[in-house]
Design an enzyme around this catalytic site. Structure first.
Site, PDB file in Angstrom:
ATOM      1  N   CYS A 134      -4.491  16.754 103.108  1.00 29.24           N
ATOM      2  CA  CYS A 134      -4.623  15.320 102.486  1.00 29.24           C
ATOM      3  C   CYS A 134      -5.259  14.259 103.214  1.00 29.24           C
ATOM      4  CB  CYS A 134      -3.236  15.044 101.716  1.00 29.24           C
ATOM      5  SG  CYS A 134      -2.854  16.474 100.754  1.00 29.24           S
ATOM      6  N   HIS A 163      -3.683   7.846  99.763  1.00 31.82           N
ATOM      7  CA  HIS A 163      -3.655   9.523  99.246  1.00 31.82           C
ATOM      8  C   HIS A 163      -2.614   9.339  97.951  1.00 31.82           C
ATOM      9  CE1 HIS A 163      -3.330  13.513  98.703  1.00 31.82           C
ATOM     10  NE2 HIS A 163      -2.059  13.672  99.048  1.00 31.82           N
ATOM     11  N   ASN A 165      -3.177  15.561  92.327  1.00 32.50           N
ATOM     12  CA  ASN A 165      -3.574  15.452  93.664  1.00 32.50           C
ATOM     13  C   ASN A 165      -4.569  16.225  94.150  1.00 32.50           C
ATOM     14  OD1 ASN A 165      -3.248  15.784  96.629  1.00 32.50           O
ATOM     15  ND2 ASN A 165      -0.931  15.993  96.389  1.00 32.50           N
TER      16      ASN A 165
HETATM   17  N1  ACO Z   1       9.215  21.220  85.640  1.00 32.83           N
HETATM   18  C1  ACO Z   1      10.606  21.263  85.553  1.00 32.83           C
HETATM   19  N2  ACO Z   1      11.453  21.477  86.592  1.00 32.83           N
HETATM   20  C2  ACO Z   1      10.830  21.475  87.560  1.00 32.83           C
HETATM   21  C3  ACO Z   1       9.461  21.478  87.935  1.00 32.83           C
HETATM   22  C4  ACO Z   1       8.643  21.235  86.955  1.00 32.83           C
HETATM   23  N3  ACO Z   1       7.589  21.590  87.255  1.00 32.83           N
HETATM   24  N4  ACO Z   1       9.392  21.847  89.439  1.00 32.83           N
HETATM   25  C5  ACO Z   1      10.731  21.974  89.870  1.00 32.83           C
HETATM   26  N5  ACO Z   1      11.778  21.803  88.702  1.00 32.83           N
HETATM   27  C6  ACO Z   1      12.994  21.793  89.005  1.00 32.83           C
HETATM   28  C7  ACO Z   1      13.588  22.747  89.956  1.00 32.83           C
HETATM   29  O1  ACO Z   1      13.468  24.137  89.918  1.00 32.83           O
HETATM   30  C8  ACO Z   1      15.060  21.911  90.242  1.00 32.83           C
HETATM   31  O2  ACO Z   1      15.897  22.625  89.190  1.00 32.83           O
HETATM   32  P1  ACO Z   1      17.273  23.253  89.811  1.00 32.83           P
HETATM   33  O3  ACO Z   1      18.067  21.915  89.897  1.00 32.83           O
HETATM   34  O4  ACO Z   1      17.825  23.831  88.676  1.00 32.83           O
HETATM   35  O5  ACO Z   1      17.188  23.843  90.996  1.00 32.83           O
HETATM   36  C9  ACO Z   1      14.892  20.524  89.964  1.00 32.83           C
HETATM   37  O6  ACO Z   1      13.599  20.547  89.200  1.00 32.83           O
HETATM   38  C10 ACO Z   1      14.622  19.611  91.206  1.00 32.83           C
HETATM   39  O7  ACO Z   1      13.705  20.326  91.952  1.00 32.83           O
HETATM   40  P2  ACO Z   1      13.544  19.406  93.111  1.00 32.83           P
HETATM   41  O8  ACO Z   1      12.217  20.176  93.885  1.00 32.83           O
HETATM   42  O9  ACO Z   1      14.603  19.004  93.944  1.00 32.83           O
HETATM   43  O10 ACO Z   1      12.631  18.222  92.483  1.00 32.83           O
HETATM   44  P3  ACO Z   1      12.306  16.777  93.204  1.00 32.83           P
HETATM   45  O11 ACO Z   1      13.010  15.668  92.551  1.00 32.83           O
HETATM   46  O12 ACO Z   1      12.597  16.935  94.725  1.00 32.83           O
HETATM   47  O13 ACO Z   1      10.829  16.389  92.802  1.00 32.83           O
HETATM   48  C11 ACO Z   1       8.698  16.840  93.709  1.00 32.83           C
HETATM   49  C12 ACO Z   1       9.747  17.570  93.086  1.00 32.83           C
HETATM   50  C13 ACO Z   1       7.927  15.979  92.468  1.00 32.83           C
HETATM   51  C14 ACO Z   1       7.790  17.583  94.137  1.00 32.83           C
HETATM   52  C15 ACO Z   1       9.408  15.941  94.837  1.00 32.83           C
HETATM   53  O14 ACO Z   1       9.942  16.431  95.944  1.00 32.83           O
HETATM   54  C16 ACO Z   1       8.367  15.027  95.545  1.00 32.83           C
HETATM   55  O15 ACO Z   1       7.784  13.983  94.912  1.00 32.83           O
HETATM   56  N6  ACO Z   1       7.776  15.332  96.768  1.00 32.83           N
HETATM   57  C17 ACO Z   1       6.757  14.811  97.458  1.00 32.83           C
HETATM   58  C18 ACO Z   1       5.775  15.871  97.674  1.00 32.83           C
HETATM   59  C19 ACO Z   1       4.398  15.885  97.041  1.00 32.83           C
HETATM   60  O16 ACO Z   1       4.105  15.048  96.198  1.00 32.83           O
HETATM   61  N7  ACO Z   1       3.832  16.724  97.450  1.00 32.83           N
HETATM   62  C20 ACO Z   1       2.556  16.762  96.607  1.00 32.83           C
HETATM   63  C21 ACO Z   1       1.499  17.460  97.789  1.00 32.83           C
HETATM   64  S1  ACO Z   1       1.730  17.280  99.230  1.00 32.83           S
HETATM   65  C22 ACO Z   1       0.557  15.830  99.749  1.00 32.83           C
HETATM   66  O17 ACO Z   1      -0.074  15.679  98.850  1.00 32.83           O
HETATM   67  C23 ACO Z   1       1.148  15.038 100.958  1.00 32.83           C
END
Ligand code: ACO
Length: 331
Positions: free
Chosen positions: A111, A257, A287
């Site tokens: 990225c 980004h 993304n």
């Molecule tokens: N829909 C519904 N539920 C979901 C989904 C979905 N698409 N994805 C995960 N869940 C569930 C999980 O299974 C988990 O359930 P559980 O509690 O029963 O186990 C719950 O949601 C929470 O999961 P987390 O992974 O803890 O969710 P989080 O609040 O961390 O959000 C996210 C996930 C949005 C990816 C977050 O971690 C984030 O913003 N991370 C930054 C990373 C990012 O943006 N990456 C993009 C690519 S990397 C880059 O470009 C640099």
């Protein structure tokens, strides 16, 4: 002499996939995706490749700059999803454009790729080796996604963005600012690399008994990526601003980004800068890794949101882990 962006372009696949379409594929909801990421839809390739998207984005950047493909000295394609291992995508783009004189090669910093390509091209231009360069971020991430993994498949989209940069005479804008790139900061943290990974092929040849299994899809520890981005991005933007002798107050637009709206909001807060100066398009395109910054830049340029004399900060962060920021005055 100075180095400036003289043209931008972008290309997106036609097919739009909404969060409601995603609900039919995995157990998710429009509400969950919007709240956690800010994404409402993404473009997904139904045949476009990294090189066809990159070539279309480049063509449009050349037209915007008013130059022909034969004038191009250097083509750098940033991608982590090329359709071929050999030849590289930049050579495919060179051939598609008919940019016969150009030197062409790829670079992978995920990225942060567009920003790293921009900085690499600037180094060549500053060294006097070339006068101009076409820089492209192009991705077809949809083929690297496990479409049954709801934690990753909702995040990504396909697309390409390009910029034409050139070395020109010094020029001062009406507001007294000198056009061009003012500073650059880049960093890598390979020790934390496996928080966001995607396998390729295992070692296989007549001299080993067994192939090691590889997972050929994107795997991510979302919370670790979130922590890394919200800590490292404000830090490197601050460093780039200090290097340029500026503060966040001197910046008109922060072009970050587009991974996640919550990351962008957290960065704005840490920089004590109003969120209105952080344009976003991820709700519409998701993304697109290395393509996010140049696609957004092209939208801002063509939409008249960036004006001559505006000071902008570009900042990328992603797999590697890699990160970087660049301060420049548009002109
Ligand atoms: N829909 C519904 N539920 C979901 C989904 C979905 N698409 N994805 C995960 N869940 C569930 C999980 O299974 C988990 O359930 P559980 O509690 O029963 O186990 C719950 O949601 C929470 O999961 P987390 O992974 O803890 O969710 P989080 O609040 O961390 O959000 C996210 C996930 C949005 C990816 C977050 O971690 C984030 O913003 N991370 C930054 C990373 C990012 O943006 N990456 C993009 C690519 S990397 C880059 O470009 C640099």
């Amino acid at each position: 002499m100075t180095i400036k962006i003289s043209g931008t372009g972008s290309a997106l696949p036609e097919k739009t996939v909404t969060n409601f379409d995603m609900e039919k594929l995995v157990e998710t909801s429009d509400e969950w995706i919007r709240e956690r990421t800010g994404i409402a839809q993404r473009r997904i390739s139904t045949g476009d490749t990294v090189s066809t998207l990159a070539a279309a984005a480049c063509q449009s950047a050349l037209e915007d700059a008013g130059v022909s493909a034969q004038d191009v000295d250097l083509i750098l394609v940033a991608t982590c999803s090329p359709e071929l291992l050999l030849p590289c995508c930049a050579c495919q783009v060179q051939s598609a454009l008919g940019a016969d004189r150009a030197v062409a090669f790829d670079l992978n910093a995920a990225c942060s790729g567009f920003l790293f390509a921009l900085n690499t091209a600037c180094a060549y231009l500053n060294a006097g080796l070339y006068r101009n360069a076409l820089i492209v971020g192009s991705e077809v991430l949809s083929k690297l996604i496990d479409w049954s993994d709801r934690s990753t498949c909702v995040l990504f989209g396909d697309g390409a963005g390009a910029a034409y940069i050139e070395r020109t005479e010094d020029r001062v804008c009406e507001n007294g600012r000198r056009v061009g790139i003012e500073s650059v900061v880049q960093g890598s943290d390979g020790a934390k690399g496996m928080v966001l990974s995607c396998g390729e092929r295992a070692v296989a040849n007549p001299f080993i008994r067994q192939e090691e299994a590889v997972w050929p899809y994107v795997r991510m520890d979302g919370q670790e990526v979130y922590k890394f981005a919200t800590r490292q991005v404000p830090r490197c933007i601050q460093e780039a601003l200090e290097m340029a002798g500026r503060t966040a107050e001197d910046v008109d637009l922060f072009v970050l980004h587009q991974a996640n709206v919550r990351i962008i909001e957290a960065v704005a807060k840490r920089l004590k800068a109003d969120i209105s100066r952080f344009p976003m398009n991820l709700s519409r395109v998701g993304n697109m890794s290395s393509a996010t910054i140049p696609v957004l830049l092209d939208e801002l340029n063509r939409g008249g949101r960036i004006k001559k004399g505006d000071r902008i900060v570009l900042s990328g962060f992603g797999a590697g882990l890699t990160y970087g920021a660049s301060v420049m005055v548009w002109g």
